[in-house]
Design an enzyme around this catalytic site. Structure first.
Site, PDB file in Angstrom:
ATOM      1  N   ASP A   1      10.911 -46.620 -15.043  1.00  0.00           N
ATOM      2  CA  ASP A   1      11.245 -46.411 -13.636  1.00  0.00           C
ATOM      3  C   ASP A   1      10.210 -47.195 -12.817  1.00  0.00           C
ATOM      4  OD1 ASP A   1      12.125 -45.120 -11.220  1.00  0.00           O
ATOM      5  OD2 ASP A   1      10.356 -43.844 -11.389  1.00  0.00           O
TER       6      ASP A   1
ATOM      7  N   LYS B   1       4.044   4.487   6.182  1.00  0.00           N
ATOM      8  CA  LYS B   1       4.834   5.023   5.063  1.00  0.00           C
ATOM      9  C   LYS B   1       4.418   6.465   4.755  1.00  0.00           C
ATOM     10  CE  LYS B   1       5.854   0.563   2.970  1.00  0.00           C
ATOM     11  NZ  LYS B   1       5.891  -0.270   1.771  1.00  0.00           N
ATOM     12  N   GLU B   2       3.105   6.719   4.867  1.00  0.00           N
ATOM     13  CA  GLU B   2       2.604   8.068   4.576  1.00  0.00           C
ATOM     14  C   GLU B   2       3.172   9.077   5.576  1.00  0.00           C
ATOM     15  OE1 GLU B   2      -1.638   6.333   2.823  1.00  0.00           O
ATOM     16  OE2 GLU B   2      -1.664   7.594   4.598  1.00  0.00           O
TER      17      GLU B   2
HETATM   18  P1  ADQ Z   1      -6.271  -0.944   5.259  1.00  0.00           P
HETATM   19  O1  ADQ Z   1      -6.629  -1.906   6.338  1.00  0.00           O
HETATM   20  O2  ADQ Z   1      -7.317  -0.033   4.860  1.00  0.00           O
HETATM   21  O3  ADQ Z   1      -5.742  -1.688   3.963  1.00  0.00           O
HETATM   22  P2  ADQ Z   1      -3.802   0.822   5.486  1.00  0.00           P
HETATM   23  O4  ADQ Z   1      -2.715   0.150   4.780  1.00  0.00           O
HETATM   24  O5  ADQ Z   1      -3.327   1.472   6.709  1.00  0.00           O
HETATM   25  O6  ADQ Z   1      -4.988  -0.144   5.902  1.00  0.00           O
HETATM   26  O7  ADQ Z   1      -4.440   1.910   4.541  1.00  0.00           O
HETATM   27  C1  ADQ Z   1      -5.375   2.835   4.992  1.00  0.00           C
HETATM   28  C2  ADQ Z   1      -5.475   3.988   4.021  1.00  0.00           C
HETATM   29  O8  ADQ Z   1      -6.588   4.790   4.383  1.00  0.00           O
HETATM   30  C3  ADQ Z   1      -4.252   4.874   4.037  1.00  0.00           C
HETATM   31  O9  ADQ Z   1      -3.890   5.213   2.731  1.00  0.00           O
HETATM   32  C4  ADQ Z   1      -4.702   6.126   4.808  1.00  0.00           C
HETATM   33  O10 ADQ Z   1      -4.136   7.321   4.377  1.00  0.00           O
HETATM   34  C5  ADQ Z   1      -6.179   6.158   4.541  1.00  0.00           C
HETATM   35  N1  ADQ Z   1      -6.830   6.760   5.715  1.00  0.00           N
HETATM   36  C6  ADQ Z   1      -6.710   6.336   6.957  1.00  0.00           C
HETATM   37  N2  ADQ Z   1      -7.404   7.166   7.767  1.00  0.00           N
HETATM   38  C7  ADQ Z   1      -7.978   8.097   7.017  1.00  0.00           C
HETATM   39  C8  ADQ Z   1      -8.835   9.192   7.266  1.00  0.00           C
HETATM   40  N3  ADQ Z   1      -9.262   9.492   8.464  1.00  0.00           N
HETATM   41  N4  ADQ Z   1      -9.224   9.929   6.256  1.00  0.00           N
HETATM   42  C9  ADQ Z   1      -8.818   9.609   5.033  1.00  0.00           C
HETATM   43  N5  ADQ Z   1      -8.034   8.595   4.732  1.00  0.00           N
HETATM   44  C10 ADQ Z   1      -7.606   7.832   5.705  1.00  0.00           C
HETATM   45  C11 ADQ Z   1      -5.462  -3.049   3.526  1.00  0.00           C
HETATM   46  C12 ADQ Z   1      -4.651  -3.912   4.496  1.00  0.00           C
HETATM   47  C13 ADQ Z   1      -3.355  -3.207   4.818  1.00  0.00           C
HETATM   48  C14 ADQ Z   1      -2.581  -2.898   3.551  1.00  0.00           C
HETATM   49  C15 ADQ Z   1      -3.457  -2.197   2.525  1.00  0.00           C
HETATM   50  C16 ADQ Z   1      -2.756  -2.083   1.180  1.00  0.00           C
HETATM   51  O11 ADQ Z   1      -5.402  -4.170   5.668  1.00  0.00           O
HETATM   52  O12 ADQ Z   1      -2.565  -3.990   5.689  1.00  0.00           O
HETATM   53  O13 ADQ Z   1      -1.504  -2.066   3.858  1.00  0.00           O
HETATM   54  O14 ADQ Z   1      -4.667  -2.901   2.315  1.00  0.00           O
HETATM   55  O15 ADQ Z   1      -2.402  -3.318   0.689  1.00  0.00           O
END
Ligand code: ADQ
Length: 752
Positions: free
Chosen positions: A505, A389-390
């Site tokens: 019943d 989504k991001e």
């Molecule tokens: P996560 O397994 O952590 O979360 P995800 O939903 O992808 O997985 O979220 C990761 C977050 O970490 C994102 O917001 C991303 O921007 C951030 N991130 C990733 N890499 C990064 C980096 N190198 N530096 C900084 N930030 C970084 C759990 C579940 C998911 C679910 C979420 C929310 O495993 O399936 O989507 O919770 O419910």
């Protein structure tokens, strides 16, 4: 004033201890943003662990300072020892639940040390939370670390409004059933009023597991267990769409900061302007499908050599659980694989993969999203996946292509992505080729639709929707009191009365359920009980059942009671002949029989029972969901396709019954009540068909629902044992009751 208490494993703060000084800063992330309209605000609280062992927080005065600082911000810290972190966090949560719920049962290390740590820490959370709760507060618990907490809170304070959201997948029953503590986990979760999942699949898997493992009633998405209702809903989590959109816009207009990732990318593209970037970002975890992705990329390069020196995979892996051997091994495998692929395809000017193992600040993350033509997101399981989504929201020029695994919850919403099976590297490679060759207009069409979807369900909406629904569910949601608790006043009423009507019943009310109802003949104890009640000249007692008249007659003809069969089609006064209460024709039967037969053919072990004015489709012998699903379909078909036949559909316990619309227990009871001027009416039943009877009774009547389903009755009893106990209490002095049942105090407590 009512407040909201958010509970998660970690508080959204990062602690640092340097030179005997503690500093902490707010951590940013989806959940913190989503809940920013709830916390900090209006004395709402957030409870969680600080992320470091209690032993590492030096000196008590420092700990006091920390507490002051944290509490001032409306955070309530939970202090965990190293042992607790080991068993509850690394152990049960991350070494059992995480792998199992992500379909890696072979990685799950089941053991009782982890389980007892998990219980202990959930209890610790409960104790601490209860220090701060008032009666009607709302508690919103997050994620798999705290699945026992809801029931722990509910038992202590039944008026709390408790919600739970699971951020990871809920697996199918076949996987969930492997968990040794599966029943305790479900019971813990059913302490909530509302449970949320990212997708309808997780919701259905949860409901199926509950239906198979616990004696409960399920009506659509509502589960009723031990007198408490839990609503199970789908709330796909969103992101802070504005934040990503705004930062991407800003970076387009702003000067590039020296030494930023963006500056480095610009420098690189100066020398290799033809290279297009493919981005992948995730925590380094086996659920994220990093190995599959690398192998698919390798395959892509091998089969599309003209793309060499034309594409680069920017693979950002965020360190996660780095002290766990499983993760160290995965890191080693990925390091080696990246090396192998790079060495295999690299040229002097170019390496195919740029691999970063670190966390990056928000601005750098956006720079990576904005410079990449394709996002390649291939988890083998993922609750939602926010990165997908991001990426979409950061594409402010409305170009770029998202390739997304069908195993990520996000694939249910982002339908304009290339949805791939992460196990099929050929499919991934094809998707990559199509993505790289997609015309800009097609890219824009897809991205725009996805951006709208994400904007319309941003993380703030997600939080608001959840809390609004939670607050709309009454906390003590099955209101009726136990008839046993009120038996003193009911007995007083009974004893004063001269003309009493008692309507009972049979199946599920006077006897328990069995797979073979033919075997449910009344036992000696029940016969004695009915005889005693009916022997009182002030009492008119009727058994009112859906069973055939022949069946009731064979068992009860000798007793001085009235019998009502087939839901009110026939009535037999004591020692008299049967009379039909229904004079219409059952011309509808042929048509319905055909429809029901098509289901008995499809669903083994289901069968049709034909009565004079009733057709019944039984599925009590059909295992699990198949029967329930069949019944749902039949009810739906009957309701929509047979409206002109003048019939009604009664959805009973593992049976669907069809009768003429005018036949029901309510009509039968109305006729009975006309016979005499009764001054005491008692009706007891467990089934939906008994609701017709309850609704016909005058307001002073005593109506009792057996079981936990919603009901129009005034009181409740748990099961047929309680019904028998209650009826004895009515007919005899309680001392005699205790003697008959041989009930010591302990046994009595169990029954009551
Ligand atoms: P996560 O397994 O952590 O979360 P995800 O939903 O992808 O997985 O979220 C990761 C977050 O970490 C994102 O917001 C991303 O921007 C951030 N991130 C990733 N890499 C990064 C980096 N190198 N530096 C900084 N930030 C970084 C759990 C579940 C998911 C679910 C979420 C929310 O495993 O399936 O989507 O919770 O419910």
């Amino acid at each position: 004033m009512k407040k909201i208490i958010i509970v998660s494993n970690r508080l959204p703060v990062e602690l640092k201890i340097e030179n005997d000084k503690i500093t902490f800063k707010q951590s940013v992330g989806g959940l913190t943003t989503g809940l920013s309209s709830v916390h900090p605000k209006d004395h709402n609280l957030w409870v969680g662990w600080l992320g470091i062992p209690e032993q590492e927080i030096p000196g008590s005065s420092l700990k006091d300072d920390l507490m002051d600082e944290v509490i001032r911000k409306d955070y309530i810290p939970i202090f965990l020892t190293e042992e607790e972190i080991d068993s509850y966090y690394y152990g049960y949560s991350n070494d059992i639940i995480w792998p199992l719920f992500h379909y890696f049962p072979e990685y799950a290390k089941f053991n009782s040390y982890y389980w007892s740590g998990y219980k202990k820490v959930n209890e610790k959370f409960a104790r601490e939370i209860l220090n701060y709760t008032d009666e009607n507060d709302t508690v919103w618990v997050h994620d798999y670390h705290l699945m026992l907490l809801p029931a722990m809170l509910k038992t202590q304070q039944s008026h709390l409004n408790i919600g739970f959201f699971l951020h990871i997948p809920f697996p199918t029953y076949e996987v969930f059933r492997m968990l040794p503590s599966r029943v305790e986990i479900l019971k813990g979760l059913l302490g909530t009023n509302l449970i949320g999942f990212h997708t309808s699949e997780y919701q259905q898997y949860f409901i199926e597991s509950v239906s198979r493992l616990l004696p409960c009633e399920i009506h659509g998405n509502e589960i009723i267990y031990e007198g408490h209702k839990t609503v199970v809903e789908v709330f796909p989590m969103g992101i802070d769409a504005d934040e990503f959109e705004n930062e991407a816009h800003l970076q387009k207009e702003q000067e590039i900061k020296p030494q930023s990732i963006k500056a480095e990318i610009k420098e690189y593209t100066k020398h290799s302007p033809q290279v297009r970037f493919i981005i992948s970002i995730d925590r380094l975890d086996y659920s994220k499908g990093i190995v599959n992705r690398l192998e698919a990329f390798d395959y892509f390069l091998e089969n599309n050599p003209h793309y060499k020196e034309q594409v680069k995979l920017l693979m950002l892996a965020v360190p996660s659980r780095t002290c766990v051997p499983q993760y160290q091994l995965l890191k080693k495998d990925i390091d080696e694989l990246v090396g192998r692929i790079n060495s295999k395809h690299a040229t002097v000017r170019w390496t195919p993969i740029l691999y970063l193992f670190r966390s990056l600040p928000f601005e750098d993350l956006i720079s990576l999203y904005t410079c990449s033509d394709v996002a390649l997101i291939t988890p083998v399981r993922d609750g939602m996946n926010l990165v997908a989504k991001e990426y979409v929201m950061s594409r402010s020029d409305q170009d770029g292509v998202l390739i997304l695994s069908e195993m990520a919850g996000a694939s249910k919403e982002l339908k304009e992505a290339f949805i791939i099976n992460p196990m099929n590297y050929r499919e991934i490679s094809n998707a990559l080729l199509q993505a790289l060759e997609m015309p800009k207009e097609d890219q824009a069409k897809r991205i725009k639709i996805m951006q709208d979807t994400i904007r319309n369900n941003n993380v703030k909406k997600w939080a608001t929707n959840f809390l609004t629904q939670l607050e709309g569910i009454p906390s003590n949601n099955l209101q009726q009191e136990s008839a046993l608790k009120n038996r003193k006043s009911i007995i007083e009423h009974y004893e004063k009365a001269e003309k009493r009507l008692i309507l009972l019943d049979y199946d599920g009310t006077l006897v328990g359920f069995q797979d073979n109802p033919e075997m449910l003949a009344p036992d000696k104890e029940l016969t004695k009980l009915i005889r005693t009640l009916a022997g009182n000249s002030k009492n008119d007692l009727y058994l009112i059942s859906g069973r055939k008249k022949e069946n009731l007659e064979a068992w009860f003809a000798d007793l001085p009671i009235g019998l009502i069969a087939e839901h009110g089609s026939f009535i037999r006064q004591s020692n008299k002949d049967w009379k039909s209460e229904f004079y219409g024709k059952s011309h509808w039967k042929k048509k319905i029989q055909k429809l029901l037969e098509s289901y008995t053919e499809k669903i083994p072990d289901s069968f049709i029972e034909e009565k004079t004015h009733v057709l019944a489709w039984h599925y009590r012998k059909v295992p699990g969901e198949i029967g329930v699903r069949g019944a749902r379909e039949i009810v739906q078909m009957l309701r929509t396709r047979t409206m002109d036949l003048g019939i009604q559909v009664l959805n009973g316990n593992k049976v669907i019954e069809v009768t003429a619309a005018s036949i029901n227990k309510g009509n039968a009871v109305r006729n009975l009540m006309r016979q005499k001027d009764y001054d005491f009416i008692l009706a007891i039943g467990d089934d939906t068909t008994d609701e017709f009877m309850f609704r016909q009774l005058p307001s002073q009547a005593i109506s009792i629902k057996v079981g936990t389903a919603e009901s129009a009755a005034k009181y409740r009893l748990k099961d047929f044992k309680q019904v028998r106990f209650f009826l004895y209490a009515l007919s005899e002095k309680e001392t005699i009751v205790k003697r008959i049942f041989d009930i010591g105090n302990e046994n009595k407590k169990q029954i009551i």
